[in-house]
Scaffold this motif. Structure first.
Motif, PDB file in Angstrom:
ATOM      1  N   TYR A   1       0.845  -1.189   0.000  1.00 13.39           N
ATOM      2  CA  TYR A   1       0.000   0.000   0.000  1.00 13.39           C
ATOM      3  C   TYR A   1       0.884   1.242   0.000  1.00 13.39           C
ATOM      4  N   GLU A   2       0.568   2.172  -0.906  1.00 12.94           N
ATOM      5  CA  GLU A   2       1.245   3.455  -0.967  1.00 12.94           C
ATOM      6  C   GLU A   2       0.159   4.520  -0.817  1.00 12.94           C
ATOM      7  N   ASN A   3       0.173   5.186   0.352  1.00 11.96           N
ATOM      8  CA  ASN A   3      -0.869   6.178   0.645  1.00 11.96           C
ATOM      9  C   ASN A   3      -2.268   5.596   0.427  1.00 11.96           C
ATOM     10  N   LYS A   4      -2.491   4.422   0.949  1.00 13.38           N
ATOM     11  CA  LYS A   4      -3.770   3.688   0.891  1.00 13.38           C
ATOM     12  C   LYS A   4      -4.113   3.142  -0.492  1.00 13.38           C
ATOM     13  N   GLN A   5      -3.241   3.333  -1.478  1.00 16.02           N
ATOM     14  CA  GLN A   5      -3.439   2.759  -2.809  1.00 16.02           C
ATOM     15  C   GLN A   5      -2.797   1.371  -2.817  1.00 16.02           C
ATOM     16  N   GLU A   6      -3.605   0.358  -3.078  1.00 14.72           N
ATOM     17  CA  GLU A   6      -3.132  -1.021  -3.052  1.00 14.72           C
ATOM     18  C   GLU A   6      -2.591  -1.437  -4.413  1.00 14.72           C
ATOM     19  N   THR A   7      -1.415  -2.046  -4.399  1.00 10.49           N
ATOM     20  CA  THR A   7      -0.843  -2.663  -5.590  1.00 10.49           C
ATOM     21  C   THR A   7      -0.524  -4.107  -5.248  1.00 10.49           C
ATOM     22  N   ASN A   8      -1.110  -5.033  -6.005  1.00 13.50           N
ATOM     23  CA  ASN A   8      -0.835  -6.456  -5.789  1.00 13.50           C
ATOM     24  C   ASN A   8       0.266  -6.918  -6.726  1.00 13.50           C
ATOM     25  N   TRP A   9       1.228  -7.607  -6.136  1.00 15.68           N
ATOM     26  CA  TRP A   9       2.319  -8.207  -6.900  1.00 15.68           C
ATOM     27  C   TRP A   9       2.161  -9.715  -6.853  1.00 15.68           C
ATOM     28  N   PHE A  10       2.387 -10.354  -7.979  1.00 12.77           N
ATOM     29  CA  PHE A  10       2.249 -11.804  -8.098  1.00 12.77           C
ATOM     30  C   PHE A  10       3.612 -12.416  -8.419  1.00 12.77           C
ATOM     31  N   PHE A  11       3.874 -13.542  -7.803  1.00 16.14           N
ATOM     32  CA  PHE A  11       5.117 -14.285  -7.982  1.00 16.14           C
ATOM     33  C   PHE A  11       4.768 -15.649  -8.563  1.00 16.14           C
ATOM     34  N   PHE A  12       5.223 -15.906  -9.787  1.00 18.06           N
ATOM     35  CA  PHE A  12       4.942 -17.137 -10.521  1.00 18.06           C
ATOM     36  C   PHE A  12       6.229 -17.954 -10.595  1.00 18.06           C
ATOM     37  N   PHE A  13       6.265 -19.083  -9.921  1.00 17.82           N
ATOM     38  CA  PHE A  13       7.461 -19.923  -9.900  1.00 17.82           C
ATOM     39  C   PHE A  13       7.111 -21.359 -10.267  1.00 17.82           C
ATOM     40  N   LYS A  14       7.991 -21.980 -11.029  1.00 19.47           N
ATOM     41  CA  LYS A  14       7.869 -23.412 -11.301  1.00 19.47           C
ATOM     42  C   LYS A  14       8.462 -24.178 -10.122  1.00 19.47           C
ATOM     43  N   ARG A  15       8.032 -25.420  -9.992  1.00 15.67           N
ATOM     44  CA  ARG A  15       8.509 -26.255  -8.889  1.00 15.67           C
ATOM     45  C   ARG A  15      10.024 -26.371  -8.895  1.00 15.67           C
ATOM     46  N   ASP A  16      10.643 -26.566 -10.063  1.00 18.66           N
ATOM     47  CA  ASP A  16      12.101 -26.737 -10.103  1.00 18.66           C
ATOM     48  C   ASP A  16      12.836 -25.467  -9.676  1.00 18.66           C
ATOM     49  N   THR A  17      12.260 -24.299  -9.955  1.00 21.63           N
ATOM     50  CA  THR A  17      12.869 -23.047  -9.496  1.00 21.63           C
ATOM     51  C   THR A  17      12.781 -22.941  -7.983  1.00 21.63           C
TER      52      THR A  17
ATOM     53  N   ARG B   1      16.339 -21.426 -14.897  1.00 22.04           N
ATOM     54  CA  ARG B   1      14.972 -21.714 -14.474  1.00 22.04           C
ATOM     55  C   ARG B   1      14.221 -20.392 -14.404  1.00 22.04           C
ATOM     56  N   THR B   2      13.154 -20.301 -15.170  1.00 25.92           N
ATOM     57  CA  THR B   2      12.445 -19.033 -15.286  1.00 25.92           C
ATOM     58  C   THR B   2      11.399 -18.842 -14.188  1.00 25.92           C
ATOM     59  N   PHE B   3      11.125 -17.572 -13.921  1.00 29.08           N
ATOM     60  CA  PHE B   3      10.032 -17.191 -13.033  1.00 29.08           C
ATOM     61  C   PHE B   3       9.595 -15.780 -13.395  1.00 29.08           C
ATOM     62  N   LEU B   4       8.421 -15.414 -12.931  1.00 33.20           N
ATOM     63  CA  LEU B   4       7.825 -14.145 -13.293  1.00 33.20           C
ATOM     64  C   LEU B   4       7.359 -13.423 -12.042  1.00 33.20           C
ATOM     65  N   VAL B   5       7.626 -12.125 -11.991  1.00 33.68           N
ATOM     66  CA  VAL B   5       7.087 -11.242 -10.958  1.00 33.68           C
ATOM     67  C   VAL B   5       6.277 -10.203 -11.720  1.00 33.68           C
ATOM     68  N   ALA B   6       5.016 -10.012 -11.319  1.00 38.31           N
ATOM     69  CA  ALA B   6       4.141  -9.138 -12.091  1.00 38.31           C
ATOM     70  C   ALA B   6       3.207  -8.342 -11.206  1.00 38.31           C
ATOM     71  N   LYS B   7       2.870  -7.173 -11.696  1.00 40.85           N
ATOM     72  CA  LYS B   7       1.952  -6.271 -11.007  1.00 40.85           C
ATOM     73  C   LYS B   7       0.563  -6.418 -11.622  1.00 40.85           C
ATOM     74  N   GLU B   8      -0.446  -6.494 -10.763  1.00 40.06           N
ATOM     75  CA  GLU B   8      -1.823  -6.598 -11.240  1.00 40.06           C
ATOM     76  C   GLU B   8      -2.276  -5.283 -11.862  1.00 40.06           C
ATOM     77  N   LYS B   9      -3.085  -5.370 -12.889  1.00 40.33           N
ATOM     78  CA  LYS B   9      -3.573  -4.196 -13.601  1.00 40.33           C
ATOM     79  C   LYS B   9      -4.803  -3.598 -12.922  1.00 40.33           C
ATOM     80  N   ASN B  10      -4.929  -2.259 -13.030  1.00 39.98           N
ATOM     81  CA  ASN B  10      -6.127  -1.521 -12.607  1.00 39.98           C
ATOM     82  C   ASN B  10      -6.520  -1.725 -11.153  1.00 39.98           C
ATOM     83  N   GLN B  11      -5.655  -1.334 -10.271  1.00 46.36           N
ATOM     84  CA  GLN B  11      -5.980  -1.386  -8.849  1.00 46.36           C
ATOM     85  C   GLN B  11      -6.814  -0.170  -8.468  1.00 46.36           C
ATOM     86  N   GLN B  12      -7.791  -0.369  -7.609  1.00 46.93           N
ATOM     87  CA  GLN B  12      -8.616   0.717  -7.092  1.00 46.93           C
ATOM     88  C   GLN B  12      -8.138   1.102  -5.697  1.00 46.93           C
ATOM     89  N   GLU B  13      -8.378   2.337  -5.320  1.00 48.77           N
ATOM     90  CA  GLU B  13      -7.993   2.791  -3.986  1.00 48.77           C
ATOM     91  C   GLU B  13      -8.837   2.065  -2.960  1.00 48.77           C
TER      92      GLU B  13
END
Length: 147
Positions: free
Chosen positions: A39-55, A132-144
């Motif tokens: 949360y930044e000044n009550k604005q929520e940003t969700n981050w997602f972590f996508f990992f394969k089992r081998d990673t 071994r690949t993995f992804l970190v991503a921010k969710e789109k269109n967060q509301q306050e």
């Protein structure tokens, strides 16, 4: 915020895990996923972590001294990785933007999913460690949201 999350992920991989992280070009299909809000000044940003089992097994060798993870171990490890990376980002944000208020949410394990992902992503950071690949991503269109 994306560049600070990128820096934090690199710091986590290099300093804590002792693994070189590189940018990747392609992504596989099956991933375990965790999310964590910041949360930044009550604005929520969700981050997602996508990992394969081998990673996750590579990370577990370093942090847990084992690489045969149960589903519960994967749950705990993935939440801890997301908490560490976004926690580092929170500290960096607080140092760089002292007039803003930051709060870290609780990581949540979302289970196993395949691409294409059922989550709309705004910004994706694709990496690899030990090929071994993995992804970190921010969710789109967060509301306050009030915290």
């Amino acid at each position: 915020m994306e560049s600070i999350v990128d820096d934090s992920l690199n710091e986590f991989c290099n300093e804590i895990l002792g693994l070189e992280v590189k940018k990747a070009k392609s992504l596989g299909k099956n991933f375990y996923v965790a999310s964590i809000p910041i949360y930044e000044n009550k604005q929520e940003t969700n981050w997602f972590f996508f990992f394969k089992r081998d990673t996750l097994n590579e990370i577990a060798k370093i942090l847990l001294f084992e690489d045969n993870l149960s589903e519960d171990d994967i749950n705990d490890l993935l939440k801890e990785v997301s908490n560490q990376v976004i926690g580092l980002a929170k500290v960096k944000l607080e140092e760089n933007y002292q007039n803003n208020a930051y709060k870290l949410g609780t990581p949540e394990f979302l289970g196993k999913i395949s691409s294409p992902f059922p989550i709309e992503l705004e910004k994706s950071l694709l990496y690899k460690i030990n090929n071994r690949t993995f992804l970190v991503a921010k969710e789109k269109n967060q509301q306050e949201r009030v915290t």
